[in-house]
Design a protein around this motif. Structure first.
Motif: not given
Length: 565
Positions: A157, A195-196, A199, A303-305, A307-308
């Protein structure tokens, strides 16, 4: 104890229980359940309604994230269920076995845990490496890439960590793609990514969402234009009547320039189509990845990691690197870390690294100061922070005095603050005291940051002040004193900040002085200070060297070493 049989079919992203009875399903649902944050405020919460818990186990399909397979297998077995695993074998690593054949790094057996971490990864395919700050997590990532030699994705991140790892992989001879900081240049070898950025590209395009965004942007722009007109006309001493006339003209012009409904729909559709093409391209890229590394993976909450990694359908190998797993306040966030990466593979503590000399031996000094006049026990937090921390001349004077003692002893000093205003106050006071000081913050670019760190190393800078930009990704072995000037209570941040001073020293005593405050004058600040100290007291390797009240740092250790030299 239950006697039952079930098959656990395990894939890369998901796993499933096959042939599970109602009783086994209930067990799995319970094991993978968590308390939902804020459930008590829901209308559904209460006796006979909802107990406020949810689960990663889907009763209807018996599916769950594959990262939980090891934990669920162990727990079901403990309860008497016979579990048979059905899974394809892991892809064979393409790197040379010699990469991990030596238990040492540069002839140093203290670092044997680094190749051992990768051996565990090759055996199990996924997991979390809980390595204390300063234990060489970046080198473990590079070692994993060399051992596997597969399409690799390093995700973080923090932009500073992304660029730092890019340089590290390039030193190993890799061609490295970058996804983040406005760049999309993926390659088939190793990629570093934020990550950003991933996403944002994975978001689904929606005509309705784009239409709403266009209308809201236009409304904000029009309102700002009106405010600017009012301001400029008032500044020119225009009459109220003239201001109203000009505003009427502006509103008519704005209305005439607005797109028709048809044109708006066309623009929104085009934007949604572009976003969906970005999403499709990103998913195709993620499906190419076979090895995922999550650096500072305690930030996998949200939910980011999750979802990736859901789209990394061929990433059989997954390694999370963090000193502080499962320390978030939200239970669901903590479980998502395991869901995405798997269980803990290896633990290396601060005490182990200190005892081996990989980290410096820390000494902790806690200072109590008299309160400023405008600070009271009941002062609300925001004002208490301003008066008691940022603008507290008494406290800041202690910071400057202690920093100058470090400078005179030849120690490079790092002062960590939370807010820009606080950093400016301390910088001004240090400059007045004659110190060579630099203040870096979030808006400073990578080049400026590296120059400041290099200056601290060479001595052209004696004191480096930094905001949270220095919390991660900083490897400055020269730092001998860390002043925790910014207060706060977060455990993850505290451990990272202490770790800034714990890198092993060369040519000088392998010790580090850590300064913090009692901050007892206000209820909020006092509670935060107690939490920080409690974390240190509960950490083996730290707790042994907390100085007594009014006891100074052992400066004589530095003097003795200098005399001996």
């Amino acid at each position: 104890m239950v006697t039952d049989r079930v098959t656990m079919a395990r894939g890369v992203v998901n796993a499933q229980l096959v042939g599970a009875s109602k009783e086994v399903k209930a067990m799995a649902h319970e094991v993978l359940s968590y308390a939902v944050e804020g459930a008590e405020f829901s209308a559904a919460f209460g006796p006979g309604k909802w107990d406020g818990r949810s689960s990663f186990f889907a009763n209807a399909t018996c599916r769950f994230p594959a990262g939980f397979a090891h934990m669920l297998h162990a727990e079901l077995t403990r309860r008497g269920v016979k579990v048979q695993i059905a899974a394809n074998p892991l892809p064979k690593p393409k790197g040379s076995p010699d990469v991990l054949s030596d238990e040492e790094r540069d002839g140093d057996p203290r670092y044997a845990y680094q190749p051992r971490t990768i051996r565990q990864l090759l055996k199990h395919g996924r997991g979390i490496a809980q390595i204390a700050t300063g234990g060489g997590k970046s080198r473990i990532a590079r070692l994993g890439a060399r051992a596997l030699r597969m399409p690799t994705l390093f995700i973080t991140t923090r932009g500073v960590l992304m660029h730092q790892m890019k340089e590290g992989f390039e030193e190993d001879g890799w061609r490295v793609g970058v996804i983040g900081d406005g760049e999309w240049s993926p390659v088939r070898g190793i990629n570093v990514a934020m990550v950003q950025t991933l996403m944002a590209r994975l978001a689904e395009g929606s005509v309705e969402k784009e239409l709403t965004a266009i209308i809201e942007r236009r409304a904000r722009a029009e309102e700002q234009e009106k405010l600017d007109l009012k301001k400029s006309m008032k500044a020119s001493n225009a009459k109220p009547g003239d201001i109203h006339k000009m505003l009427d003209r502006l509103e008519k012009r704005q209305e005439s320039e607005r797109l028709s409904d048809e044109a708006l729909a066309k623009e929104a559709t085009a934007k949604a189509d572009r976003q969906n093409k970005l999403r499709a391209t990103t998913i195709k890229f993620l499906e190419m990845i076979e090895f995922v590394i999550g650096e500072e993976a305690h930030e996998a909450g949200g939910n980011s990691y999750f979802e990736i990694l859901r789209h990394c359908k061929n990433a059989h190998y997954r390694l999370a690197l963090t000193a502080t797993p499962f320390m978030r306040d939200d239970a669901e966030d903590n479980m998502r870390l395991m869901a995405a990466f798997g269980p803990i593979l290896i633990q290396v503590t601060e005490k182990e690294l200190i005892d081996k000399g990989i980290l410096a031996t820390p000494y902790f000094k806690y200072v109590d100061t008299s309160p400023p006049k405008a600070l009271f026990k009941t002062t609300p937090y925001q004002r208490a922070y301003k008066v008691g921390i940022s603008e507290n001349s008494i406290r800041n004077a202690v910071i400057v005095n202690e920093a100058m003692k470090g400078v005179r002893a030849g120690l490079p000093v790092m002062i960590l603050v939370q807010h820009k205003a606080h950093g400016v106050n301390v910088q001004t006071a240090l400059e007045t005291a004659g110190a060579k000081v630099r203040f870096i913050q979030g808006e400073d670019n990578q080049k400026a940051r590296k120059a400041a760190l290099a200056g601290l190393k060479t001595g052209s800078i004696e004191v480096l002040i930094g905001t949270t930009i220095l919390d991660v990704g900083v490897d400055v072995p020269a730092v001998g004193m860390v002043i925790l000037a910014g207060a706060g209570k977060a455990e993850v941040a505290l451990r990272q900040r202490i770790g800034r001073g714990l890198r092993a020293k060369k040519g000088v005593p392998n010790i580090a002085f850590i300064l913090d405050f009692v901050d007892k004058q206000n209820t909020h600040l006092r509670d935060h200070a107690r939490q920080r100290r409690g974390i240190v007291e509960a950490t083996p390797g730290f707790a042994e060297r907390i100085l007594l009240p009014n006891q100074d740092f052992p400066w004589h250790l530095l003097v003795s070493a200098a005399q001996a030299a």
